[in-house]
Design a protein around this motif. Sequence first.
Motif, PDB file in Angstrom:
ATOM      1  N   MET A   1      -7.599  95.169 104.732  1.00  0.00           N
ATOM      2  CA  MET A   1      -8.646  94.116 104.437  1.00  0.00           C
ATOM      3  C   MET A   1      -9.595  93.959 105.790  1.00  0.00           C
ATOM      4  SD  MET A   1      -5.763  91.422 103.386  1.00  0.00           S
ATOM      5  CE  MET A   1      -7.127  90.152 103.228  1.00  0.00           C
ATOM      6  N   LEU A   2     -10.858  93.394 105.536  1.00  0.00           N
ATOM      7  CA  LEU A   2     -12.145  93.532 106.374  1.00  0.00           C
ATOM      8  C   LEU A   2     -11.731  92.525 107.532  1.00  0.00           C
ATOM      9  CD1 LEU A   2     -14.779  94.330 106.501  1.00  0.00           C
ATOM     10  CD2 LEU A   2     -15.546  92.024 105.377  1.00  0.00           C
ATOM     11  N   PHE A   3     -10.951  91.476 107.270  1.00  0.00           N
ATOM     12  CA  PHE A   3     -10.750  90.619 108.354  1.00  0.00           C
ATOM     13  C   PHE A   3      -9.251  90.360 108.669  1.00  0.00           C
ATOM     14  CE2 PHE A   3     -14.991  89.254 106.891  1.00  0.00           C
ATOM     15  CZ  PHE A   3     -15.688  89.706 107.997  1.00  0.00           C
TER      16      PHE A   3
ATOM     17  N   VAL B   1     -30.201  85.845 101.089  1.00  0.00           N
ATOM     18  CA  VAL B   1     -29.653  86.234  99.690  1.00  0.00           C
ATOM     19  C   VAL B   1     -30.225  85.101  98.835  1.00  0.00           C
ATOM     20  CG1 VAL B   1     -27.595  85.869  98.578  1.00  0.00           C
ATOM     21  CG2 VAL B   1     -27.388  87.225 100.984  1.00  0.00           C
ATOM     22  N   ALA B   2     -30.334  83.872  99.265  1.00  0.00           N
ATOM     23  CA  ALA B   2     -30.931  82.679  98.591  1.00  0.00           C
ATOM     24  C   ALA B   2     -32.366  82.985  97.832  1.00  0.00           C
ATOM     25  CB  ALA B   2     -30.899  81.390  99.053  1.00  0.00           C
ATOM     26  N   GLY B   3     -33.041  83.819  98.690  1.00  0.00           N
ATOM     27  CA  GLY B   3     -34.483  83.962  98.291  1.00  0.00           C
ATOM     28  C   GLY B   3     -34.668  85.079  97.625  1.00  0.00           C
ATOM     29  N   GLY B   4     -33.615  85.959  97.196  1.00  0.00           N
ATOM     30  CA  GLY B   4     -33.554  87.226  96.357  1.00  0.00           C
ATOM     31  C   GLY B   4     -33.559  88.621  97.157  1.00  0.00           C
ATOM     32  N   GLY B   5     -33.484  88.536  98.587  1.00  0.00           N
ATOM     33  CA  GLY B   5     -33.524  89.614  99.131  1.00  0.00           C
ATOM     34  C   GLY B   5     -32.339  90.565  99.146  1.00  0.00           C
ATOM     35  N   GLY B   6     -31.246  90.262  98.538  1.00  0.00           N
ATOM     36  CA  GLY B   6     -30.181  90.955  98.433  1.00  0.00           C
ATOM     37  C   GLY B   6     -28.893  90.143  97.865  1.00  0.00           C
ATOM     38  N   ARG B   7     -27.827  90.945  97.931  1.00  0.00           N
ATOM     39  CA  ARG B   7     -26.481  90.227  97.438  1.00  0.00           C
ATOM     40  C   ARG B   7     -25.744  89.457  98.325  1.00  0.00           C
ATOM     41  NH1 ARG B   7     -22.968  93.083  95.422  1.00  0.00           N
ATOM     42  NH2 ARG B   7     -23.127  95.075  96.565  1.00  0.00           N
ATOM     43  N   MET B   8     -24.736  88.698  97.918  1.00  0.00           N
ATOM     44  CA  MET B   8     -23.750  88.013  98.818  1.00  0.00           C
ATOM     45  C   MET B   8     -22.605  88.914  98.709  1.00  0.00           C
ATOM     46  SD  MET B   8     -22.771  86.033 101.127  1.00  0.00           S
ATOM     47  CE  MET B   8     -24.332  85.090 101.409  1.00  0.00           C
ATOM     48  N   THR B   9     -22.728  90.064  99.360  1.00  0.00           N
ATOM     49  CA  THR B   9     -21.453  90.903  99.608  1.00  0.00           C
ATOM     50  C   THR B   9     -20.189  90.192 100.240  1.00  0.00           C
ATOM     51  OG1 THR B   9     -22.020  91.992 101.257  1.00  0.00           O
ATOM     52  CG2 THR B   9     -22.865  92.871  99.378  1.00  0.00           C
ATOM     53  N   ARG B  10     -19.109  90.682 100.167  1.00  0.00           N
ATOM     54  CA  ARG B  10     -18.007  90.488 100.870  1.00  0.00           C
ATOM     55  C   ARG B  10     -18.093  90.503 102.559  1.00  0.00           C
ATOM     56  NH1 ARG B  10     -12.924  92.919 102.079  1.00  0.00           N
ATOM     57  NH2 ARG B  10     -10.956  91.404 102.240  1.00  0.00           N
ATOM     58  N   THR B  11     -18.669  91.509 102.849  1.00  0.00           N
ATOM     59  CA  THR B  11     -19.140  91.671 104.288  1.00  0.00           C
ATOM     60  C   THR B  11     -19.991  90.609 104.696  1.00  0.00           C
ATOM     61  OG1 THR B  11     -18.926  94.212 104.074  1.00  0.00           O
ATOM     62  CG2 THR B  11     -20.131  93.621 105.885  1.00  0.00           C
TER      63      THR B  11
ATOM     64  N   GLU C   1     -18.877  88.189 107.797  1.00  0.00           N
ATOM     65  CA  GLU C   1     -19.582  88.034 108.863  1.00  0.00           C
ATOM     66  C   GLU C   1     -20.358  86.661 109.288  1.00  0.00           C
ATOM     67  OE1 GLU C   1     -20.676  92.793 109.107  1.00  0.00           O
ATOM     68  OE2 GLU C   1     -22.257  91.386 109.069  1.00  0.00           O
ATOM     69  N   SER C   2     -20.874  86.358 107.969  1.00  0.00           N
ATOM     70  CA  SER C   2     -21.730  85.024 108.322  1.00  0.00           C
ATOM     71  C   SER C   2     -20.390  83.805 108.576  1.00  0.00           C
ATOM     72  CB  SER C   2     -22.303  84.453 107.055  1.00  0.00           C
ATOM     73  OG  SER C   2     -23.169  85.690 106.694  1.00  0.00           O
ATOM     74  N   GLN C   3     -19.290  83.711 107.740  1.00  0.00           N
ATOM     75  CA  GLN C   3     -18.209  82.631 108.180  1.00  0.00           C
ATOM     76  C   GLN C   3     -17.746  82.963 109.517  1.00  0.00           C
ATOM     77  OE1 GLN C   3     -16.608  80.785 105.281  1.00  0.00           O
ATOM     78  NE2 GLN C   3     -14.607  80.319 106.321  1.00  0.00           N
ATOM     79  N   ARG C   4     -17.359  84.066 109.799  1.00  0.00           N
ATOM     80  CA  ARG C   4     -17.002  84.297 111.153  1.00  0.00           C
ATOM     81  C   ARG C   4     -17.726  84.071 112.305  1.00  0.00           C
ATOM     82  NH1 ARG C   4     -12.286  87.247 112.294  1.00  0.00           N
ATOM     83  NH2 ARG C   4     -12.092  86.153 110.057  1.00  0.00           N
ATOM     84  N   ALA C   5     -19.102  84.006 111.944  1.00  0.00           N
ATOM     85  CA  ALA C   5     -20.118  83.526 113.206  1.00  0.00           C
ATOM     86  C   ALA C   5     -20.004  82.096 113.157  1.00  0.00           C
ATOM     87  CB  ALA C   5     -21.385  84.034 112.604  1.00  0.00           C
ATOM     88  N   LEU C   6     -19.961  81.352 112.161  1.00  0.00           N
ATOM     89  CA  LEU C   6     -19.992  79.901 111.941  1.00  0.00           C
ATOM     90  C   LEU C   6     -18.462  79.578 112.934  1.00  0.00           C
ATOM     91  CD1 LEU C   6     -20.889  79.115 108.504  1.00  0.00           C
ATOM     92  CD2 LEU C   6     -22.366  78.819 110.722  1.00  0.00           C
ATOM     93  N   GLU C   7     -17.353  80.156 112.525  1.00  0.00           N
ATOM     94  CA  GLU C   7     -16.142  79.943 113.141  1.00  0.00           C
ATOM     95  C   GLU C   7     -16.089  79.813 114.846  1.00  0.00           C
ATOM     96  OE1 GLU C   7     -13.452  82.237 110.966  1.00  0.00           O
ATOM     97  OE2 GLU C   7     -13.335  80.879 109.260  1.00  0.00           O
ATOM     98  N   ARG C   8     -16.908  81.212 115.302  1.00  0.00           N
ATOM     99  CA  ARG C   8     -16.817  81.427 116.680  1.00  0.00           C
ATOM    100  C   ARG C   8     -17.944  80.917 117.346  1.00  0.00           C
ATOM    101  NH1 ARG C   8     -13.864  86.235 117.835  1.00  0.00           N
ATOM    102  NH2 ARG C   8     -14.328  85.547 119.861  1.00  0.00           N
TER     103      ARG C   8
END
Length: 528
Positions: A1-3, A425-435, A439-446
Amino acid sequence: MLFACSCFAQQQKFATHYGFDAPEVPAEVRADARGESWQNAERGPVDGLKAFAREKSGAIWLGSEQGAARFDPHAGFRWDRWQYFYGRRWLLDNHVRNILVEESGERRKVWIRADKGVSLIEWRPMTLEEKAKYFDERIEQRHVRHGLVAGSHLRVPGDLSSNEKFSNDNDGLWTAIYLGAQAYRYAVTRDTDAHGKAQRALRALMRLEEITGVPGLPARSFVSMDEPLPKSGEWHPTPDGRWHWKGDTSSDELVGHYFAYAAFFDLVANQEEKEAMRKVVSRITDYLIHNDYDLIDVDGKPTRWGEYSERFFRTEEGKYEASLRSLELLSFLKTAQHITGDKKYETAYQDRIQRGYADHVREYRRWPGGGEINFSDDELAYLSYQPLLKYEKNSRLRRIYLDGLRFTWSQVRSDMNPLWNYISVAGGGGRMTRTVRGESQRALERIPLDMIDWDVRNSHRIDVQLRKEKDRHGHLQLTEVLAPDERAVEKWNSNPYRPDNGAGGHGEDDGAYFLLPYWMGRYHGWVK
């Protein structure tokens, strides 16, 4: 698992410091301990580590003359495998002599004995929403000045009771970040508290435009005559003698205003507020158009960072700045058309496109030779992309803008910045992947709960690598970003690769840089 890791879910670290004779300190940790010399293929962050304690999970606590470390052999994500505790945020000093672990239920207490005293690091159950509430409460206590939101000065390093609110060079931008956070919070929760705080911040932003006496020219900041007048900057008294306002307004302020007005207009505003916003947005935009897209100060000259004209783009500096300034101006015009409904702003927007402004946009961060990496410019680019891509529906123009956004995101992806990820992602620049989500949530947590600007040092670590090139200010840079709670407190306009930073505990950040991506992520359903 990733995390995969043995850490408890949704917990936050708290640090408390004690003298040796404090009754709270367990007797077992007061004395020096020999520790076991660390003999492992993974050397850890510093030399000279000794193992002092082990958690039930198998994670090991180590100490040295250069701080403490936690090693979790089961963690898959690099921020979790080795966690480093150094400096006053975590320890009274870095000479670690003993460590004691206490575990009970969902809580973990780690007592770290150093030369000057004992530090307790606790993992307490706390959801990100509870963390956001914690940040909100801190802002209310020490960071609201005339409705503006920004950092504060500590007369005594680390002593929050010595807090002094002060005028910041970018009060408008930081207040806009806060307003955006409260607007998204209201859209998610419909909480009247969020509504009231967003309204207060909106009034402060509108006051910045009103106080100059020049319709369409916002101030950087303002202070009352009862406050000390800051020594730096260009200050002007109001005719009634009650206020001073700060001039030489920059692109940072304009970007903040338009970003925040767009968020409030779409997510919060009632009809009366929308009408008031139409008037102020019209005045600011008309002022730019009337002055050939330069922000003219009271001296009749463009402000240092407020030039968007073709004349400026023909200068040596303007050729370099054209990509970012074009992105900003097109976002201003598109937002003005959206908020006011006035066709003249769409006409102005199309005119700038015919003059090549849209083509300039895709060149951001594509400068010959790599250009100068400026993380403050990245912030301005992203806050401009967000409304521009939300409002632009033309497929040809979207392709141009998205080409620029996708390239920019490819360049900043390694920052692990949740705000850049969410806007991309919201602007259409890419997909909200699992990675990306993880990583985004982990940054918010840390992001640390403690927003005091303690000195932080990482350049001495043996588990990091330094780049050959220094940053634009001559500072060392790492090849990979460390966890946010192992770096100095820094807004999104700071260099996250800088290993050593801090202000000696003399300041406390408002922390709205956490609130905006958190509530934006909640709004889009990407944050738990």
